[in-house]
Design an enzyme around this catalytic site. Structure first.
Site, mmCIF file in Angstrom:
data_model
loop_
_atom_site.group_PDB
_atom_site.id
_atom_site.type_symbol
_atom_site.label_atom_id
_atom_site.label_comp_id
_atom_site.label_asym_id
_atom_site.label_seq_id
_atom_site.Cartn_x
_atom_site.Cartn_y
_atom_site.Cartn_z
ATOM 1 N N ASP A 49 13.276 48.137 -42.242
ATOM 2 C CA ASP A 49 12.859 49.078 -41.219
ATOM 3 C C ASP A 49 13.539 48.677 -39.905
ATOM 4 O OD1 ASP A 49 11.180 51.193 -40.073
ATOM 5 O OD2 ASP A 49 10.159 49.529 -39.068
ATOM 6 N N ASP A 61 12.782 50.155 -36.123
ATOM 7 C CA ASP A 61 11.894 50.038 -34.964
ATOM 8 C C ASP A 61 10.806 49.008 -35.236
ATOM 9 O OD1 ASP A 61 13.146 51.994 -33.375
ATOM 10 O OD2 ASP A 61 12.111 53.596 -34.442
ATOM 11 N N ASP A 74 7.295 46.454 -40.310
ATOM 12 C CA ASP A 74 6.269 46.037 -39.355
ATOM 13 C C ASP A 74 5.017 46.885 -39.447
ATOM 14 O OD1 ASP A 74 7.759 48.292 -38.200
ATOM 15 O OD2 ASP A 74 6.504 47.968 -36.441
#
Length: 336
Positions: A20, A22, A219
């Site tokens: 991922d 961001d 995250d």
């Protein structure tokens, strides 16, 4: 489900790492501290990176250039896979070649549709036969209203992703999912979604890389980790974005990540066994103790993976013993 342990660096167990962006690789325009070094080390050990993003606003080539500027290893532009690409492929399979599509989103979404032989249009005058919605910071009420009108007329509705929020340098802001939800509230209908945690973005990544032993790093529990778990892909949760250790500690066994680390350095580290003995957990040089409803780090550096594992291992063991309604608080620099 307990944390899985490894005797070798995590990167040696997998052929492709699905990353991922961001909150994992960067926040805003800036790289997460240590991310570039960790990824370069992993690549040198033979791990291929695949950069997955639910953000459909930018073309993959622009994302790849940005990643290189901030020091990330990107061997090929095709290693960047966006939800815009995934939703465009999904729509191309459902619609006739040359179909006209109402687009509310950024240039990344338009470019992806064109690459799949579809024609982006801006409003009802373009006579669209479907509508797709993706994130762009300039989207306003009138744009959302056009999507709602099109959906109300019966057009098939697609969305790049449903992330309710996105991390920014100033804090957490509304994501595409919040905008999609506004249309859902107005129409009473739901879109077909391509981004995490849905399957299409993962499938697109595996197709491009030929991954046989992928690892997902994210995250967010609700997108990155839940999506990987649903597809039986091992996952590494990092604490540099949306989900913190306190949230992860409260997860039911079916939603728990395979590994947890403070940041991407967890890719190039071993993940030592967590030994839980009553109210105490040890992982390497780190130790945590349960005192009532508080779990406290008693030995170790809070920024190290072993400390995260000791705290989390004790939290999960306690919840599994006491029941899912156990209200535990993690302190000493991680989650409290």
């Amino acid at each position: 489900m307990p944390l899985r342990s490894t005797d070798v660096p995590l990167c040696d167990l997998h052929d492709v790492v699905m990353l991922d962006l961001d909150g994992v690789v960067y926040v805003g325009a800036d790289a997460v501290d240590g991310a570039a070094t960790a990824l370069q080390t992993a690549v040198e050990r033979g791990l291929r990176p695949a950069y997955l993003t639910n953000n459909a606003s930018r073309p993959a080539t622009v994302v790849a250039d940005h990643l290189r500027r901030i020091g990330m290893p990107v061997p090929d532009d095709a290693d960047v896979v966006t939800s815009a690409q995934a939703v465009a492929r999904l729509m191309a399979a459902d619609l006739a070649p040359g179909a006209r599509v109402l687009v509310v989103g950024g240039p990344g979404l338009r470019e992806s549709l064109e690459s799949e032989g579809l024609v982006p249009v801006d409003g009802p005058d373009g006579e669209p036969v479907a509508v797709v919605q993706g994130f762009h910071p300039d989207i306003g009420w009138s744009d959302l209203a056009e999507v709602a009108y099109a959906v109300g007329r019966g057009l098939p509705w697609y969305a790049s992703n449903r992330d309710l929020s996105i991390p920014t340098p100033r804090g957490t802001a509304p994501g595409n999912g919040s905008l999609v939800q506004a249309v859902a509230n107005a129409t009473g209908l739901e879109p077909v979604v391509a981004g995490k945690p849905e399957r299409p973005l993962f499938d697109e990544s595996v197709r491009r890389t030929g991954a046989r032993r992928p690892l997902m790093v994210g995250d967010r529990i609700d997108t990155d980790i839940d999506g990987a778990t649903a597809l039986d892909i091992p996952s590494l949760a990092v604490l540099t974005g949306v989900s913190d250790l306190q949230e992860i500690a409260g997860l039911d066994p079916r939603r728990r990540p395979t590994y947890v680390a403070t940041d991407l350095r967890g890719l190039v580290e071993t993940h030592e066994h967590v030994a839980v003995d009553g109210d105490v957990a040890r992982c390497g040089r780190a130790a945590a103790r349960l005192d009532g409803d508080v779990i406290r780090l008693t030995d170790g550096d809070p920024a190290e993976t072993a400390s995260v594992r000791a705290l989390l291992g004790l939290a999960w063991a306690t919840r599994d013993t006491r029941g899912s309604d156990a209200d535990l608080r993690l302190v000493d620099g991680l989650g409290g």
